[in-house]
Design a protein around this motif. Sequence first.
Motif, short mmCIF file in Angstrom:
data_model
loop_
_atom_site.label_atom_id
_atom_site.label_comp_id
_atom_site.label_asym_id
_atom_site.label_seq_id
_atom_site.Cartn_x
_atom_site.Cartn_y
_atom_site.Cartn_z
N LEU A 151 0.83 -1.20 0.00
CA LEU A 151 0.00 0.00 0.00
C LEU A 151 0.87 1.25 0.00
CD1 LEU A 151 -2.82 1.33 0.25
CD2 LEU A 151 -2.53 1.19 2.73
N LYS A 152 1.88 1.26 0.85
CA LYS A 152 2.78 2.42 0.91
C LYS A 152 3.47 2.64 -0.44
CE LYS A 152 5.37 1.39 4.48
NZ LYS A 152 6.43 1.63 5.50
N SER A 153 3.96 1.57 -1.03
CA SER A 153 4.66 1.68 -2.30
C SER A 153 3.75 2.25 -3.38
CB SER A 153 5.17 0.30 -2.72
OG SER A 153 5.77 0.35 -4.00
N PHE A 154 2.51 1.79 -3.41
CA PHE A 154 1.56 2.26 -4.42
C PHE A 154 1.28 3.75 -4.26
CE2 PHE A 154 -2.91 3.28 -5.34
CZ PHE A 154 -2.88 3.15 -6.73
N VAL A 155 0.93 4.17 -3.06
CA VAL A 155 0.57 5.57 -2.84
C VAL A 155 1.76 6.50 -3.05
CG1 VAL A 155 -0.26 7.25 -1.13
CG2 VAL A 155 -1.34 4.99 -1.30
N ALA A 177 -5.50 -8.61 5.13
CA ALA A 177 -5.10 -7.78 4.00
C ALA A 177 -3.72 -7.17 4.21
CB ALA A 177 -6.13 -6.67 3.77
N ALA A 178 -3.44 -6.78 5.45
CA ALA A 178 -2.14 -6.18 5.76
C ALA A 178 -1.00 -7.17 5.54
CB ALA A 178 -2.12 -5.68 7.19
N ASN A 179 -1.31 -8.46 5.56
CA ASN A 179 -0.30 -9.49 5.36
C ASN A 179 -0.40 -10.17 4.00
OD1 ASN A 179 1.32 -10.03 8.07
ND2 ASN A 179 -0.78 -9.47 8.63
N ASP A 180 -1.15 -9.55 3.10
CA ASP A 180 -1.29 -10.05 1.73
C ASP A 180 -0.13 -9.50 0.90
OD1 ASP A 180 -1.98 -10.63 -0.89
OD2 ASP A 180 -4.07 -10.00 -0.68
N ALA A 181 0.72 -10.37 0.40
CA ALA A 181 1.94 -9.94 -0.29
C ALA A 181 1.70 -9.43 -1.71
CB ALA A 181 2.94 -11.09 -0.33
N ARG A 182 0.47 -9.56 -2.22
CA ARG A 182 0.21 -9.10 -3.59
C ARG A 182 0.32 -7.58 -3.69
NH1 ARG A 182 -5.63 -11.31 -4.72
NH2 ARG A 182 -5.81 -10.51 -2.58
N SER A 183 0.66 -7.11 -4.88
CA SER A 183 0.64 -5.67 -5.13
C SER A 183 -0.80 -5.19 -5.13
CB SER A 183 1.28 -5.35 -6.49
OG SER A 183 0.45 -5.83 -7.55
N ILE A 184 -1.00 -3.90 -5.03
CA ILE A 184 -2.35 -3.34 -5.06
C ILE A 184 -3.03 -3.67 -6.38
CG2 ILE A 184 -3.70 -1.21 -5.01
CD1 ILE A 184 -2.57 -2.08 -2.29
N GLY A 185 -2.29 -3.56 -7.48
CA GLY A 185 -2.85 -3.87 -8.79
C GLY A 185 -3.28 -5.32 -8.89
#
Length: 299
Positions: A66-70, A179-187
């Motif tokens: 999430l941080k990386s995306f934003v 969700a916080a531990n879901d390793a997938r990218s936001i996309g």
Amino acid sequence: MSTEASIVPADDAGGVPFDDDFDDGAPTDAADREAVPGAPAYDSATILVSRGITYPTSTPSGMSALKSFVLSTYSGADLGCLAQPPREVRGGGSTSLHSWGIAWDWRWANPGPGRAIADQVIAFCLEHTGPLGIQAVHDYEACKYWKSYNGWNQATNNPSTGFGQSWAQWLHIERTWAAANDARSIGDALSDAGADPGRTTLTASDEAQDAGDIELPDPVLGEGDRGANVARLQDFLRFFGFADFTRSDGEFGTKTKAAVAAMQQRLASKGWYDGPIDGEYGPRSATGSATFLAAAKKK
């Protein structure tokens, strides 16, 4: 209390220590955890403790995504996610969700892209609350907060919590523990849920129906820039046939640069642009495109 140094103490990198004591009103029973349609069940501190979830030693992968995306899309500043050591919220006795690393604080101004983009990030989070497991968004400056169990609420204007303060220019965003531990990218998370991964970048507007729907961005924009201003420029380029792409993705790449160059050539032929044909959207390109758009609106 107007500088970032005074807002974020050196010994607390795990988010801004102004999170209010919401746990008193947060659900403690599974039956009460989900009230907003499509939103995830809320993971309060009480719920996490009851499930035996211990404090992590590193930022959960889903929060890093999430941080990386934003940050890569909109800039701004990372004010922290994981509090080490764990801490209580200010003004209350419950443990901050930063202690589990499922909350992140993002500064949207000074530095950051500004209030308008902050509003778009909020809209994006709430539009995709289910697929992304967004369980809360706190808008400190606007003095309000959204929770998955009861929607929007008005906060109490109070300098001790940061709510309603002009200097509190950040959002507090929470994801559920899963969700916080879901390793997938936001996309990837959106794509797997059936959402259009191409819309993970917030664009300035929906598809333009006529010239009156077009809103030009402020200069300067060039290759490598990203965000809503780039999407506005792409809307303009696509609508008037300068671009060979069909979607405004908010990323200024080689195709957008070529489209701007084509626009500059067209503007120059009409006497509305006297700069270089370089594919950069600078002040002269902005002035020329504004003249072009005004003429189109008169037709």
